[in-house]
Design an enzyme around this catalytic site. Sequence first.
Site, PDB file in Angstrom:
ATOM      1  N   LYS A   1     -17.727  -6.429  73.152  1.00  0.00           N
ATOM      2  CA  LYS A   1     -18.662  -7.542  72.900  1.00  0.00           C
ATOM      3  C   LYS A   1     -18.488  -8.036  71.465  1.00  0.00           C
ATOM      4  O   LYS A   1     -18.886  -7.365  70.522  1.00  0.00           O
ATOM      5  CB  LYS A   1     -20.116  -7.133  73.113  1.00  0.00           C
ATOM      6  CG  LYS A   1     -20.984  -8.396  73.211  1.00  0.00           C
ATOM      7  CD  LYS A   1     -22.443  -8.172  72.923  1.00  0.00           C
ATOM      8  CE  LYS A   1     -22.799  -8.226  71.479  1.00  0.00           C
ATOM      9  NZ  LYS A   1     -22.589  -9.526  70.820  1.00  0.00           N
TER      10      LYS A   1
ATOM     11  N   GLU B   1     -19.669   2.380  62.474  1.00  0.00           N
ATOM     12  CA  GLU B   1     -19.167   1.898  61.177  1.00  0.00           C
ATOM     13  C   GLU B   1     -20.211   0.927  60.661  1.00  0.00           C
ATOM     14  O   GLU B   1     -20.369  -0.165  61.208  1.00  0.00           O
ATOM     15  CB  GLU B   1     -17.828   1.165  61.351  1.00  0.00           C
ATOM     16  CG  GLU B   1     -16.695   2.027  61.858  1.00  0.00           C
ATOM     17  CD  GLU B   1     -16.161   2.966  60.798  1.00  0.00           C
ATOM     18  OE1 GLU B   1     -16.617   2.926  59.645  1.00  0.00           O
ATOM     19  OE2 GLU B   1     -15.287   3.772  61.149  1.00  0.00           O
TER      20      GLU B   1
ATOM     21  N   CYS C   1     -17.806  -4.998  54.633  1.00  0.00           N
ATOM     22  CA  CYS C   1     -18.567  -3.743  54.584  1.00  0.00           C
ATOM     23  C   CYS C   1     -18.185  -2.922  53.368  1.00  0.00           C
ATOM     24  O   CYS C   1     -19.012  -2.231  52.798  1.00  0.00           O
ATOM     25  CB  CYS C   1     -18.306  -2.951  55.852  1.00  0.00           C
ATOM     26  SG  CYS C   1     -16.559  -2.714  56.162  1.00  0.00           S
TER      27      CYS C   1
ATOM     28  N   GLU D   1     -27.541  -3.912  50.795  1.00  0.00           N
ATOM     29  CA  GLU D   1     -26.311  -4.649  51.078  1.00  0.00           C
ATOM     30  C   GLU D   1     -26.634  -6.147  51.125  1.00  0.00           C
ATOM     31  O   GLU D   1     -27.472  -6.583  51.914  1.00  0.00           O
ATOM     32  CB  GLU D   1     -25.747  -4.195  52.418  1.00  0.00           C
ATOM     33  CG  GLU D   1     -24.419  -4.828  52.752  1.00  0.00           C
ATOM     34  CD  GLU D   1     -23.853  -4.345  54.085  1.00  0.00           C
ATOM     35  OE1 GLU D   1     -24.604  -4.309  55.074  1.00  0.00           O
ATOM     36  OE2 GLU D   1     -22.660  -4.018  54.129  1.00  0.00           O
TER      37      GLU D   1
HETATM   38  P1  NAD Z   1     -25.040  -6.796  63.350  1.00  0.00           P
HETATM   39  O1  NAD Z   1     -25.486  -5.377  63.349  1.00  0.00           O
HETATM   40  O2  NAD Z   1     -26.077  -7.849  63.269  1.00  0.00           O
HETATM   41  O3  NAD Z   1     -24.209  -7.127  64.678  1.00  0.00           O
HETATM   42  C1  NAD Z   1     -23.043  -6.431  65.041  1.00  0.00           C
HETATM   43  C2  NAD Z   1     -22.838  -6.537  66.531  1.00  0.00           C
HETATM   44  O4  NAD Z   1     -23.914  -5.869  67.190  1.00  0.00           O
HETATM   45  C3  NAD Z   1     -22.837  -7.957  67.079  1.00  0.00           C
HETATM   46  O5  NAD Z   1     -21.900  -8.054  68.126  1.00  0.00           O
HETATM   47  C4  NAD Z   1     -24.247  -8.118  67.577  1.00  0.00           C
HETATM   48  O6  NAD Z   1     -24.357  -9.096  68.588  1.00  0.00           O
HETATM   49  C5  NAD Z   1     -24.527  -6.732  68.109  1.00  0.00           C
HETATM   50  N1  NAD Z   1     -25.948  -6.354  68.165  1.00  0.00           N
HETATM   51  C6  NAD Z   1     -26.971  -6.810  67.406  1.00  0.00           C
HETATM   52  N2  NAD Z   1     -28.119  -6.213  67.755  1.00  0.00           N
HETATM   53  C7  NAD Z   1     -27.821  -5.341  68.734  1.00  0.00           C
HETATM   54  C8  NAD Z   1     -28.582  -4.400  69.498  1.00  0.00           C
HETATM   55  N3  NAD Z   1     -29.900  -4.246  69.341  1.00  0.00           N
HETATM   56  N4  NAD Z   1     -27.947  -3.657  70.419  1.00  0.00           N
HETATM   57  C9  NAD Z   1     -26.625  -3.784  70.614  1.00  0.00           C
HETATM   58  N5  NAD Z   1     -25.850  -4.657  69.929  1.00  0.00           N
HETATM   59  C10 NAD Z   1     -26.445  -5.425  69.000  1.00  0.00           C
HETATM   60  O7  NAD Z   1     -23.982  -6.898  62.185  1.00  0.00           O
HETATM   61  P2  NAD Z   1     -23.248  -8.209  61.655  1.00  0.00           P
HETATM   62  O8  NAD Z   1     -24.249  -8.982  60.864  1.00  0.00           O
HETATM   63  O9  NAD Z   1     -22.530  -8.876  62.780  1.00  0.00           O
HETATM   64  O10 NAD Z   1     -22.120  -7.589  60.718  1.00  0.00           O
HETATM   65  C11 NAD Z   1     -22.339  -7.301  59.390  1.00  0.00           C
HETATM   66  C12 NAD Z   1     -22.578  -5.816  59.188  1.00  0.00           C
HETATM   67  O11 NAD Z   1     -21.463  -5.076  59.683  1.00  0.00           O
HETATM   68  C13 NAD Z   1     -22.707  -5.430  57.742  1.00  0.00           C
HETATM   69  O12 NAD Z   1     -23.772  -4.524  57.575  1.00  0.00           O
HETATM   70  C14 NAD Z   1     -21.379  -4.738  57.438  1.00  0.00           C
HETATM   71  O13 NAD Z   1     -21.418  -3.840  56.372  1.00  0.00           O
HETATM   72  C15 NAD Z   1     -21.075  -4.093  58.736  1.00  0.00           C
HETATM   73  N6  NAD Z   1     -19.647  -3.784  58.835  1.00  0.00           N
HETATM   74  C16 NAD Z   1     -19.230  -2.478  58.714  1.00  0.00           C
HETATM   75  C17 NAD Z   1     -17.877  -2.156  58.778  1.00  0.00           C
HETATM   76  C18 NAD Z   1     -17.421  -0.741  58.623  1.00  0.00           C
HETATM   77  O14 NAD Z   1     -16.276  -0.463  58.954  1.00  0.00           O
HETATM   78  N7  NAD Z   1     -18.240   0.173  58.140  1.00  0.00           N
HETATM   79  C19 NAD Z   1     -16.939  -3.167  58.990  1.00  0.00           C
HETATM   80  C20 NAD Z   1     -17.387  -4.487  59.117  1.00  0.00           C
HETATM   81  C21 NAD Z   1     -18.752  -4.774  59.051  1.00  0.00           C
END
Ligand code: NAD
Length: 488
Positions: free
Chosen positions: A172, A247, A281, A382
């Site tokens: 997804k 992650e 991230c 963050e």
């Molecule tokens: P997010 O948590 O809002 O969303 C990530 C994914 O999860 C999306 O596909 C979203 O639709 C889905 N999602 C949201 N709520 C959900 C739920 N309740 N249940 C299941 N799925 C759900 O994150 P974002 O804003 O898309 O991405 C940014 C974040 O990702 C930042 O915090 C960043 O640090 C982190 N990130 C971490 C890494 C790593 O390797 N550690 C890499 C890239 C990004």
Amino acid sequence: MDVRKMWIGGRWVEGSAGEVFPTFNPATGETIAHVAQASLEDVDRAVEAARRAFEGRWSQRPQARARALWKLAELMRAHFDELVALEVQNNGKAVTGVQGEVNQAIEDFEYFAGAADKIFGRTTPAAPYLLHYTLREPVGVCAQIVPWNYPLMMAAWKLAPALAAGCTVVLKPASATPLTALRLGELIQEAGIPDGVVNIVTGPGATVGAYLAAHPGVDKVAFTGETATGREIMKLAADGIKRISLELGGKSPNIVFADADLEAAVAGSLWAIFTSGGESCEARSRILVERPLYDDFLAAFAEKAARLKVGDPTDPATHIGALISAAHWQRVDGYVWRGVEEGARLVTGGGRPEDPALARGHFYRPTVLADVRPEMTVAQEEIFGPVVAVMPFDDEAEAIAVANGTRYGLAATLWTRDAARAHRVAAALRAGVVTVNHPFTAFPGQAFGGYKQSGFGRELGLEALELYTEVKSVTVLTSGRPVQPWRV
Ligand code: NAD
């Protein structure tokens, strides 16, 4: 406007409820496509298709998987420019950075293509009449939920090891950036990866993502995104005792010791926070500078930050493109002014660039907050934008304490000419990835992942295969004589 369809069970389908959602170009605000929105029944179908595919030949044929992954990488290379252009259009980030990301996505598939037939169990010493060995078997059906900041690269980080291990997947992508994942689905089809091995469903995280994470047909959930969402995912996966890997977010420190090469430290630190517009991230969003170098570092760093080109992401001269959305722009801006209220000094940046041509995109100037104290909000949370918190320190022990003083533990960088100190501090940092005298963190083959609330599990390295395999212990009686444990 045509509807971008989902890839379920080897077919391109619209959402069964007929719903669609728009996706935008963050640099212009334009709607660029409408995307099918999965209903919960569509998710069921995707999970069922993945289960059927898992029970087929895919999980039993490592060499065939290797060939398919290699073929996929070749197709991605053949479509490199197109994938880059689509990612820039949907994500808004500067094209030069996106080229690096797409290249790495390809290298991830190449790396794990080579690993598919090198997933070893081991034999263990046993009594002469027994043979003990382990098998590493694929976990099964994996839900993979990825964020918007590196859409294609995050999909590759997840898919490549899962497929190499023989798992099948329901992927997804983030609602803001589904287009490159869907295009990847077409290349997956062209590469001859069997129907149902990869399924791609699109829709909101709160409904589609949450349903998938809790789905009884899913064996493992691999998630990249915010720490708060990761916490939700753990709860959703708990009932089914699903395997999970997370992650999550970061607030990574970048420590500049007074003996560092100033020019290299300034250049590297600049990239480490502002690449990807800070929507990264592992962004090194806290710069800790040893006091004797503090003023010189800050002056050189802020002067260069102010010279970075913010604007049209398709222009190769651009350093920083647009933030993902208006809501995210507001969030980033809110953090900057909160920092100022709490006593940080705004040295450069804050707000939009002045160029009226950029008014419709979500652009934010590279922003340097100085004299930050470790307990301030901008040093703890963050921000996920082009904003860096700079603070002084007096000795190595203080630098380590401040660096480790957040709930996160993803990446860390240090700059020093003292080799002993480099290893000593690298060992003391509570972070999954440490770099010394350079800012680059993510390489195929090199384990990547977090300590503390930055998550658990490792990607990119061979460790990732462990996340997609179960270990089975087998014991065989080799004596040729039956055992009679009870002697009755
Ligand atoms: P997010 O948590 O809002 O969303 C990530 C994914 O999860 C999306 O596909 C979203 O639709 C889905 N999602 C949201 N709520 C959900 C739920 N309740 N249940 C299941 N799925 C759900 O994150 P974002 O804003 O898309 O991405 C940014 C974040 O990702 C930042 O915090 C960043 O640090 C982190 N990130 C971490 C890494 C790593 O390797 N550690 C890499 C890239 C990004």
